[in-house]
Design a protein around this motif. Sequence first.
Motif, mmCIF file in Angstrom:
data_model
loop_
_atom_site.group_PDB
_atom_site.id
_atom_site.type_symbol
_atom_site.label_atom_id
_atom_site.label_comp_id
_atom_site.label_asym_id
_atom_site.label_seq_id
_atom_site.Cartn_x
_atom_site.Cartn_y
_atom_site.Cartn_z
ATOM 1 N N TRP A 119 1.114 -1.286 0.037
ATOM 2 C CA TRP A 119 -0.557 -0.082 0.379
ATOM 3 C C TRP A 119 1.026 1.515 -0.282
ATOM 4 C CZ3 TRP A 119 -4.908 0.147 3.718
ATOM 5 C CH2 TRP A 119 -6.043 -1.065 2.836
ATOM 6 N N CYS A 120 1.752 1.043 0.887
ATOM 7 C CA CYS A 120 2.623 2.805 1.421
ATOM 8 C C CYS A 120 3.110 2.649 -0.197
ATOM 9 C CB CYS A 120 2.980 2.486 2.098
ATOM 10 S SG CYS A 120 2.369 2.648 4.060
ATOM 11 N N LEU A 121 3.960 2.359 -0.196
ATOM 12 C CA LEU A 121 5.004 2.512 -2.018
ATOM 13 C C LEU A 121 3.903 2.668 -2.955
ATOM 14 C CD1 LEU A 121 7.389 -0.598 -2.061
ATOM 15 C CD2 LEU A 121 7.842 1.519 -1.701
ATOM 16 N N ALA A 129 -5.662 3.037 8.547
ATOM 17 C CA ALA A 129 -6.602 4.416 8.384
ATOM 18 C C ALA A 129 -5.794 5.131 8.250
ATOM 19 C CB ALA A 129 -6.955 4.160 9.893
ATOM 20 N N PRO A 130 -5.029 5.592 8.381
ATOM 21 C CA PRO A 130 -4.040 7.156 7.630
ATOM 22 C C PRO A 130 -4.639 7.246 5.768
ATOM 23 C CG PRO A 130 -3.488 6.967 10.061
ATOM 24 C CD PRO A 130 -3.865 5.647 8.816
ATOM 25 N N ILE A 131 -4.001 6.363 5.039
ATOM 26 C CA ILE A 131 -4.206 5.703 4.235
ATOM 27 C C ILE A 131 -5.858 6.448 3.760
ATOM 28 C CG2 ILE A 131 -4.091 4.418 2.031
ATOM 29 C CD1 ILE A 131 -0.755 3.222 3.492
ATOM 30 N N LEU A 132 -6.597 5.202 4.286
ATOM 31 C CA LEU A 132 -7.846 5.417 3.539
ATOM 32 C C LEU A 132 -8.901 6.284 3.774
ATOM 33 C CD1 LEU A 132 -9.377 2.153 5.328
ATOM 34 C CD2 LEU A 132 -7.890 2.599 2.467
ATOM 35 N N ARG A 145 -7.378 9.483 3.690
ATOM 36 C CA ARG A 145 -5.873 10.339 2.217
ATOM 37 C C ARG A 145 -6.714 9.366 1.186
ATOM 38 N NH1 ARG A 145 -3.505 11.165 6.735
ATOM 39 N NH2 ARG A 145 -2.510 11.954 7.263
ATOM 40 N N LEU A 146 -7.539 8.762 0.673
ATOM 41 C CA LEU A 146 -7.219 8.341 -0.560
ATOM 42 C C LEU A 146 -8.269 8.800 -1.670
ATOM 43 C CD1 LEU A 146 -8.914 4.807 -0.284
ATOM 44 C CD2 LEU A 146 -6.833 5.346 -0.679
ATOM 45 N N PRO A 147 -9.198 9.828 -0.727
ATOM 46 C CA PRO A 147 -9.393 11.832 -1.842
ATOM 47 C C PRO A 147 -8.346 12.513 -2.987
ATOM 48 C CG PRO A 147 -10.532 11.326 0.256
ATOM 49 C CD PRO A 147 -9.311 10.444 0.279
ATOM 50 N N LEU A 148 -6.847 12.333 -1.733
ATOM 51 C CA LEU A 148 -6.219 13.043 -2.121
ATOM 52 C C LEU A 148 -5.223 11.634 -3.194
ATOM 53 C CD1 LEU A 148 -4.306 13.734 0.981
ATOM 54 C CD2 LEU A 148 -5.643 15.098 -0.198
ATOM 55 N N VAL A 149 -5.189 11.068 -3.829
ATOM 56 C CA VAL A 149 -4.509 10.658 -5.061
ATOM 57 C C VAL A 149 -6.073 9.775 -6.243
ATOM 58 C CG1 VAL A 149 -2.823 9.579 -4.159
ATOM 59 C CG2 VAL A 149 -4.749 7.929 -3.656
ATOM 60 N N ASP A 150 -7.361 10.471 -5.447
ATOM 61 C CA ASP A 150 -8.435 10.319 -6.593
ATOM 62 C C ASP A 150 -8.721 8.628 -6.074
ATOM 63 O OD1 ASP A 150 -8.946 12.922 -7.491
ATOM 64 O OD2 ASP A 150 -7.208 12.622 -9.058
ATOM 65 N N ILE A 151 -9.212 8.588 -4.956
ATOM 66 C CA ILE A 151 -9.509 6.774 -5.601
ATOM 67 C C ILE A 151 -10.601 6.902 -4.437
ATOM 68 C CG2 ILE A 151 -8.812 4.373 -4.684
ATOM 69 C CD1 ILE A 151 -6.405 4.783 -5.006
ATOM 70 N N GLU A 152 -11.610 6.260 -4.816
ATOM 71 C CA GLU A 152 -13.277 5.512 -4.311
ATOM 72 C C GLU A 152 -13.395 4.375 -4.228
ATOM 73 O OE1 GLU A 152 -17.666 8.149 -5.290
ATOM 74 O OE2 GLU A 152 -15.747 7.926 -5.787
#
Length: 212
Positions: free
Chosen positions: A109-111, A163-166, A168-175
């Motif tokens: 995920w992080c990479l 949780a912090p990645i989920l 921030r999903l709007p920042l990378v346009d993932i829905e």
Amino acid sequence: MITLSKRTSMALFSDQMDHYCQRVRIVLQEKGITAEIIDSDKDNLSDDILEISPYATLPVLVDRDVCLYDSVTLMEYLDERFPHPPLLPVYPVSRANIRLYIKRIERDWCLLFDRLLEGKLKKLEAKKAKQKLRALILSCAPIFKEKPFFMSEDFSLVDCCIAPILWRLPLVDIEIPKDLKNRPIHDYMKRVFTKPCFLESLSEQEREVHSL
């Protein structure tokens, strides 16, 4: 000599929008640890911080004469120093499994997320990275359906990383599609995002992510 080590209280040097920093802030809040959160820019670090963090990264934790870097190291240090509530299981095998889950999240995920967030990928590369990250997240729906937290009945350090990645999903346009198949993912996000430790860990900038 590092002047930060002369501090008499715990301090976390944290970037307000960095997901690695937020995961440590979540641990601090979950355990009710009193620490000064010092806002820092990960792209413009002071010489003192660079002496502690050889890879020029945040977060950095200073606890009297102890100076630490690397978010996973910080989370485990805090969990051992302040054992209640525990964020790692008691049994060695279970603890090892949690560490492996974190390693998987960091490598998978992080990479991908970090590369997308940097915005330096070519259009086709970004599209593929986005598709891959989205697929990885959607593949976790059955896992979130089985237990309230990631592979566990209890909130753990893995959830502090996810949780912090989920969020921030709007920042990378993932829905994440709001359908029956993916309902467990949305239920998980709601469960974690409404935890006091998560809400209290958010910086003002991070709170604005979901108003985009």
